[in-house]
Write a protein that holds these residues in place. Structure first.
Motif, PDB file in Angstrom:
ATOM      1  N   TRP A   1       0.850  -1.192   0.000  1.00  0.00           N
ATOM      2  CA  TRP A   1       0.000   0.000   0.000  1.00  0.00           C
ATOM      3  C   TRP A   1       0.884   1.240   0.000  1.00  0.00           C
ATOM      4  CZ3 TRP A   1      -2.268   2.722   4.767  1.00  0.00           C
ATOM      5  CH2 TRP A   1      -3.157   3.730   4.365  1.00  0.00           C
TER       6      TRP A   1
ATOM      7  N   SER B   1      -9.993  -9.437  10.272  1.00  0.00           N
ATOM      8  CA  SER B   1     -10.965  -8.774   9.410  1.00  0.00           C
ATOM      9  C   SER B   1     -11.110  -9.585   8.137  1.00  0.00           C
ATOM     10  CB  SER B   1     -10.519  -7.343   9.079  1.00  0.00           C
ATOM     11  OG  SER B   1     -11.335  -6.766   8.088  1.00  0.00           O
TER      12      SER B   1
ATOM     13  N   ASP C   1     -11.493  -8.184   5.363  1.00  0.00           N
ATOM     14  CA  ASP C   1     -10.796  -7.346   4.382  1.00  0.00           C
ATOM     15  C   ASP C   1      -9.467  -6.914   4.985  1.00  0.00           C
ATOM     16  OD1 ASP C   1      -9.870  -5.468   2.600  1.00  0.00           O
ATOM     17  OD2 ASP C   1     -11.813  -4.510   2.300  1.00  0.00           O
TER      18      ASP C   1
ATOM     19  N   ALA D   1      -6.857  -5.638   3.577  1.00  0.00           N
ATOM     20  CA  ALA D   1      -6.404  -4.334   3.101  1.00  0.00           C
ATOM     21  C   ALA D   1      -7.010  -3.222   3.947  1.00  0.00           C
ATOM     22  CB  ALA D   1      -6.776  -4.158   1.631  1.00  0.00           C
ATOM     23  N   HIS D   2      -8.289  -3.338   4.237  1.00  0.00           N
ATOM     24  CA  HIS D   2      -8.965  -2.348   5.082  1.00  0.00           C
ATOM     25  C   HIS D   2      -8.367  -2.354   6.484  1.00  0.00           C
ATOM     26  CE1 HIS D   2     -12.163   0.419   6.012  1.00  0.00           C
ATOM     27  NE2 HIS D   2     -12.600  -0.332   7.007  1.00  0.00           N
TER      28      HIS D   2
ATOM     29  N   MET E   1      -5.086  -0.422   6.403  1.00  0.00           N
ATOM     30  CA  MET E   1      -5.267   1.012   6.242  1.00  0.00           C
ATOM     31  C   MET E   1      -5.824   1.677   7.502  1.00  0.00           C
ATOM     32  SD  MET E   1      -6.520   1.431   2.261  1.00  0.00           S
ATOM     33  CE  MET E   1      -7.851   0.247   2.347  1.00  0.00           C
ATOM     34  N   ARG E   2      -6.619   0.953   8.283  1.00  0.00           N
ATOM     35  CA  ARG E   2      -7.203   1.516   9.501  1.00  0.00           C
ATOM     36  C   ARG E   2      -6.273   1.394  10.708  1.00  0.00           C
ATOM     37  NH1 ARG E   2     -12.834   1.964  10.086  1.00  0.00           N
ATOM     38  NH2 ARG E   2     -12.664   1.080  12.184  1.00  0.00           N
TER      39      ARG E   2
ATOM     40  N   HIS F   1      -8.343   5.745  13.545  1.00  0.00           N
ATOM     41  CA  HIS F   1      -8.462   4.850  12.400  1.00  0.00           C
ATOM     42  C   HIS F   1      -8.923   5.584  11.143  1.00  0.00           C
ATOM     43  CE1 HIS F   1     -12.919   4.595  12.374  1.00  0.00           C
ATOM     44  NE2 HIS F   1     -12.816   4.701  13.686  1.00  0.00           N
TER      45      HIS F   1
ATOM     46  N   ARG G   1      -6.485   5.891   7.720  1.00  0.00           N
ATOM     47  CA  ARG G   1      -6.970   5.438   6.412  1.00  0.00           C
ATOM     48  C   ARG G   1      -6.610   6.419   5.313  1.00  0.00           C
ATOM     49  NH1 ARG G   1      -7.874   4.738   2.023  1.00  0.00           N
ATOM     50  NH2 ARG G   1      -9.609   3.747   0.926  1.00  0.00           N
ATOM     51  N   TRP G   2      -6.645   7.722   5.612  1.00  0.00           N
ATOM     52  CA  TRP G   2      -6.477   8.726   4.563  1.00  0.00           C
ATOM     53  C   TRP G   2      -5.166   9.497   4.635  1.00  0.00           C
ATOM     54  CZ3 TRP G   2      -9.735   7.776   0.921  1.00  0.00           C
ATOM     55  CH2 TRP G   2     -10.992   7.244   1.222  1.00  0.00           C
TER      56      TRP G   2
END
Length: 338
Positions: free
Chosen positions: A189, A229, A231, A233-234, A237-238, A262, A266-267
């Motif tokens: 990522w 999780s 996901d 990837a999620h 990112m969190r 979180h 993510r961003w």
């Protein structure tokens, strides 16, 4: 005959993509009837390619184990994909420049003329622009150790490296004892390699930056746990505590954001660090090519900002606020008046 041979090679290339193909989809991809595809499959079987038939609603055809496909079975798009991949791989892994160049040259030598021309037409030079957030490439040896442990479900012993890649020694203030982890999955990522693992020391799921690890392999297997999780990837990112450190920028600043950790994790751009303060607040440390650049990125989170450092960042925020207010009031750019 030439058309039949080309179709059979294309069919073999599709089957070699490590997935199961329904007959109807194969016929569509090859532009042939289902009967013709069945005949081509039988032809390949007579040439000792282990093509397996899977019956049922989710059935189809797939290539079994026991046969190595030659490197000539690339179509035009695959040839371009290989050319791009081999020329850009050195930017994310140490020491791959010469090996990638040799691999590309070797593939080109054995390609048919038309495909070789496609690959040779795509010579590129990768330049980094100011909007990219740099990260250090990964050591291929470390990645091989981690990847093998993930595949074979073997425990790893890891030590944490400093941001510059050096290993703290016992007695150093930043020295941490080696930890045993269960490695589960690799995620790439924002140009960074992350490992999702279960830490046997504190019994928690964690995300590790692979370039910040000195991994030692073991042969001790472990039983897979339920993942944290559906996901992954999620999940990566969190997760804010994933070993990130501020990238080397000309300017670096921090701010307290009225957002949960979180959400900001993510961003937040690559090369920034998110620190948990409480359930509704966190601190973001990031860099950019100017103080205004940092202020502009902070503004994208659309929340209250407090406790900004250093003073130059505060001044940049005030300057941008003044410029934006002027644009709102007059519709003109104060730096470029009509």
């Amino acid at each position: 005959m030439a058309k039949t041979s080309h179709r059979a090679l294309r069919l073999l290339s599709l089957l070699g993509s490590d997935r199961r193909w329904p007959l109807r989809e194969l016929a569509t991809r090859l532009g042939a009837s289902e009967r013709t595809v069945r005949r081509d499959i039988e032809t390949l079987r007579q040439l000792d390619y282990p093509i397996i038939t899977v019956h049922g609603p989710d059935g189809g055809y797939q290539l079994g184990d026991g046969h190595t496909l030659p490197p000539l079975l690339f179509d035009h798009d695959q040839a371009l994909a290989v050319a791009v991949a081999l020329q850009t791989a050195p930017s994310t892994m140490f020491g791959l420049g010469d090996d990638a160049a040799r691999a590309l040259a070797t593939l080109q030598q054995v390609m048919p003329t038309a495909l070789r021309a496609s690959m040779e037409s795509l010579r590129l030079t990768r330049l980094q622009n100011y909007w990219e957030f740099p990260s250090p490439p990964v050591d291929p040896a470390a990645l091989t150790v981690v990847g093998s442990a993930v595949r074979h479900r073997h425990l790893l012993v890891i030590e944490t490296l400093r941001p510059d890649g050096t290993r703290p020694e016992p007695g150093d203030p930043d020295f941490l004892p080696a930890r045993r982890i269960e490695p589960y999955h690799l995620v790439v990522w924002a140009g960074r390699w992350y490992l999702v693992a279960y830490d046997l020391t504190d019994h928690q799921w964690r995300v590790h930056r692979v370039d910040r690890l000195h991994p030692r392999p073991t042969t001790q297997p472990f039983t897979a746990r339920a993942l944290p999780s559906d996901d992954l990837a999620h999940f990566v990112m969190r997760t804010y505590d994933r070993g990130d450190t501020p990238a080397a920028w000309q300017y670096t600043g921090t701010a307290r954001l009225n957002l949960p950790t979180h959400v900001v994790a993510r961003w937040a751009p690559g090369g920034s660090v998110v620190e948990h303060l409480d359930t509704d607040h966190c601190r973001l440390t990031l860099g950019a090519w100017s103080w205004a650049g940092i202020a502009g990125i902070l503004a994208t989170f659309d929340t209250e900002l407090t406790d900004l450092h250093p003073p130059e960042l505060v001044q940049a925020c005030r300057l941008l606020a003044h410029r934006w207010a002027t644009i709102t009031d007059t519709g003109e750019n104060p730096d470029n008046p009509a």
